[in-house]
Design an enzyme around this catalytic site. Structure first.
Site, PDB file in Angstrom:
ATOM      1  N   LYS A  42     104.918  76.560  61.091  1.00 51.25           N
ATOM      2  CA  LYS A  42     104.679  76.954  62.466  1.00 51.25           C
ATOM      3  C   LYS A  42     105.929  77.519  63.123  1.00 51.25           C
ATOM      4  O   LYS A  42     105.859  78.189  64.132  1.00 51.25           O
ATOM      5  CB  LYS A  42     104.237  75.722  63.286  1.00 51.25           C
ATOM      6  N   GLU A  97     110.410  84.519  58.509  1.00 48.24           N
ATOM      7  CA  GLU A  97     110.690  83.076  58.522  1.00 48.24           C
ATOM      8  C   GLU A  97     111.582  82.743  59.706  1.00 48.24           C
ATOM      9  O   GLU A  97     112.331  83.599  60.188  1.00 48.24           O
ATOM     10  CB  GLU A  97     111.426  82.680  57.222  1.00 48.24           C
ATOM     11  N   ASP A 101     116.995  77.560  55.038  1.00 48.36           N
ATOM     12  CA  ASP A 101     117.839  76.360  55.040  1.00 48.36           C
ATOM     13  C   ASP A 101     118.133  75.969  53.591  1.00 48.36           C
ATOM     14  O   ASP A 101     118.908  76.653  52.921  1.00 48.36           O
ATOM     15  CB  ASP A 101     117.100  75.274  55.831  1.00 48.36           C
ATOM     16  N   PHE A 152     121.859  71.025  63.005  1.00 46.08           N
ATOM     17  CA  PHE A 152     120.407  71.022  63.210  1.00 46.08           C
ATOM     18  C   PHE A 152     120.091  71.684  64.544  1.00 46.08           C
ATOM     19  O   PHE A 152     120.555  71.253  65.591  1.00 46.08           O
ATOM     20  CB  PHE A 152     119.839  69.597  63.163  1.00 46.08           C
TER      21      PHE A 152
HETATM   22  P1  IMP Z   1     113.978  74.930  53.775  1.00 43.77           P
HETATM   23  O1  IMP Z   1     114.837  73.706  53.701  1.00 43.77           O
HETATM   24  O2  IMP Z   1     114.779  76.189  53.615  1.00 43.77           O
HETATM   25  O3  IMP Z   1     112.823  74.830  52.829  1.00 43.77           O
HETATM   26  O4  IMP Z   1     113.390  74.958  55.240  1.00 43.77           O
HETATM   27  C1  IMP Z   1     112.189  74.327  55.499  1.00 43.77           C
HETATM   28  C2  IMP Z   1     111.854  74.304  56.945  1.00 43.77           C
HETATM   29  O5  IMP Z   1     112.631  73.281  57.554  1.00 43.77           O
HETATM   30  C3  IMP Z   1     112.171  75.550  57.762  1.00 43.77           C
HETATM   31  O6  IMP Z   1     111.201  76.556  57.653  1.00 43.77           O
HETATM   32  C4  IMP Z   1     112.198  74.961  59.142  1.00 43.77           C
HETATM   33  O7  IMP Z   1     110.878  74.872  59.663  1.00 43.77           O
HETATM   34  C5  IMP Z   1     112.772  73.559  58.902  1.00 43.77           C
HETATM   35  N1  IMP Z   1     114.201  73.533  59.258  1.00 43.77           N
HETATM   36  C6  IMP Z   1     115.276  73.720  58.475  1.00 43.77           C
HETATM   37  N2  IMP Z   1     116.432  73.626  59.175  1.00 43.77           N
HETATM   38  C7  IMP Z   1     116.049  73.381  60.452  1.00 43.77           C
HETATM   39  C8  IMP Z   1     116.779  73.184  61.687  1.00 43.77           C
HETATM   40  O8  IMP Z   1     118.016  73.238  61.792  1.00 43.77           O
HETATM   41  N3  IMP Z   1     116.023  72.944  62.793  1.00 43.77           N
HETATM   42  C9  IMP Z   1     114.666  72.882  62.770  1.00 43.77           C
HETATM   43  N4  IMP Z   1     113.950  73.075  61.657  1.00 43.77           N
HETATM   44  C10 IMP Z   1     114.636  73.317  60.507  1.00 43.77           C
HETATM   45 MG    MG Z   2     109.545  77.331  58.792  1.00 44.07          MG
END
Ligand code: IMP
Ligand code: MG
Length: 180
Positions: A42, A97, A101, A152
């Site tokens: 989302k 996206e 992260d 974060f």
């Molecule tokens: P990934 O760790 O790259 O798979 O990211 C997965 C999801 O974690 C992202 O699409 C975001 O929705 C959420 N996310 C990662 N880092 C943050 C942050 O700093 N704040 C809020 N959501 C985050």
């Molecule tokens: Mg996301």
């Protein structure tokens, strides 16, 4: 809500300026390609709504909704909660996206969509946190709004426990908010 923010990292104006710049690049890239622009729900919704209006070419809009198995994504196991509805075989796909992260979800998304045999797949992420990348993830985002430090962040679609998505800027959350 705003009292929980330690620092505004990106103002509304900075975000909108960068989206306009990216829009010019993407408009040139996708002229005559009729891309399918896929948002990963989302967190992307706010960026998606602003970004698509700066990509001034005919295009089709679609969405995917992912979740991670059993509350933890440390295993890298993801689940498609809602798949794209468009038939993307032979089409040019642009993934939007919110944040790149650890890379778990983007890596999964790209593999999942690649199985549908699109003509091309490119990634545009508003935020990139390269310091957080999981070892073994070699995927590069083709278009990045902002590279940010390892903190974060919330707002502009990004949440903490489903809160703060509607803040108009991207901010760093006060540590005491997590520790509560
Ligand atoms: P990934 O760790 O790259 O798979 O990211 C997965 C999801 O974690 C992202 O699409 C975001 O929705 C959420 N996310 C990662 N880092 C943050 C942050 O700093 N704040 C809020 N959501 C985050
Ligand atoms: Mg996301």
């Amino acid at each position: 809500m705003e009292n929980d923010i330690q620092q505004i990292l990106l103002t509304q104006e900075q975000i909108q300026n960068r989206i306009r710049e990216l829009g010019q690049v993407l408009t040139a890239e996708y002229a005559d390609k009729n891309p399918v622009i896929i948002g990963v729900l989302k967190g992307v919704v706010v960026f998606y709504a602003d970004m698509i209006r700066q990509i001034k070419v005919p295009c089709q809009l679609d969405f995917m909704w992912l979740s991670s198995y059993s509350g933890t994504n440390s295993t890298g196991k993801m689940l498609v909660r809602q798949d794209v509805t468009a038939d993307i075989k032979g089409r040019h796909v642009l993934i939007l996206e919110d944040i790149y992260d650890t890379g778990t979800s983007l890596d999964f998304t790209v593999r999942h969509l690649a199985e549908k045999e699109p003509a091309s797949i490119k990634i545009c992420t508003l935020l990139d946190k390269p310091e957080r990348r999981r070892p073994g993830i070699t995927l590069q985002a083709d278009y990045v709004g902002f590279t940010i430090p390892n903190a974060f962040v919330v707002g502009y679609g990004l949440d903490y426990n489903e809160k703060y998505r509607n803040l108009p800027f991207v901010g760093i959350l006060k540590p005491e908010v997590y520790e509560k």
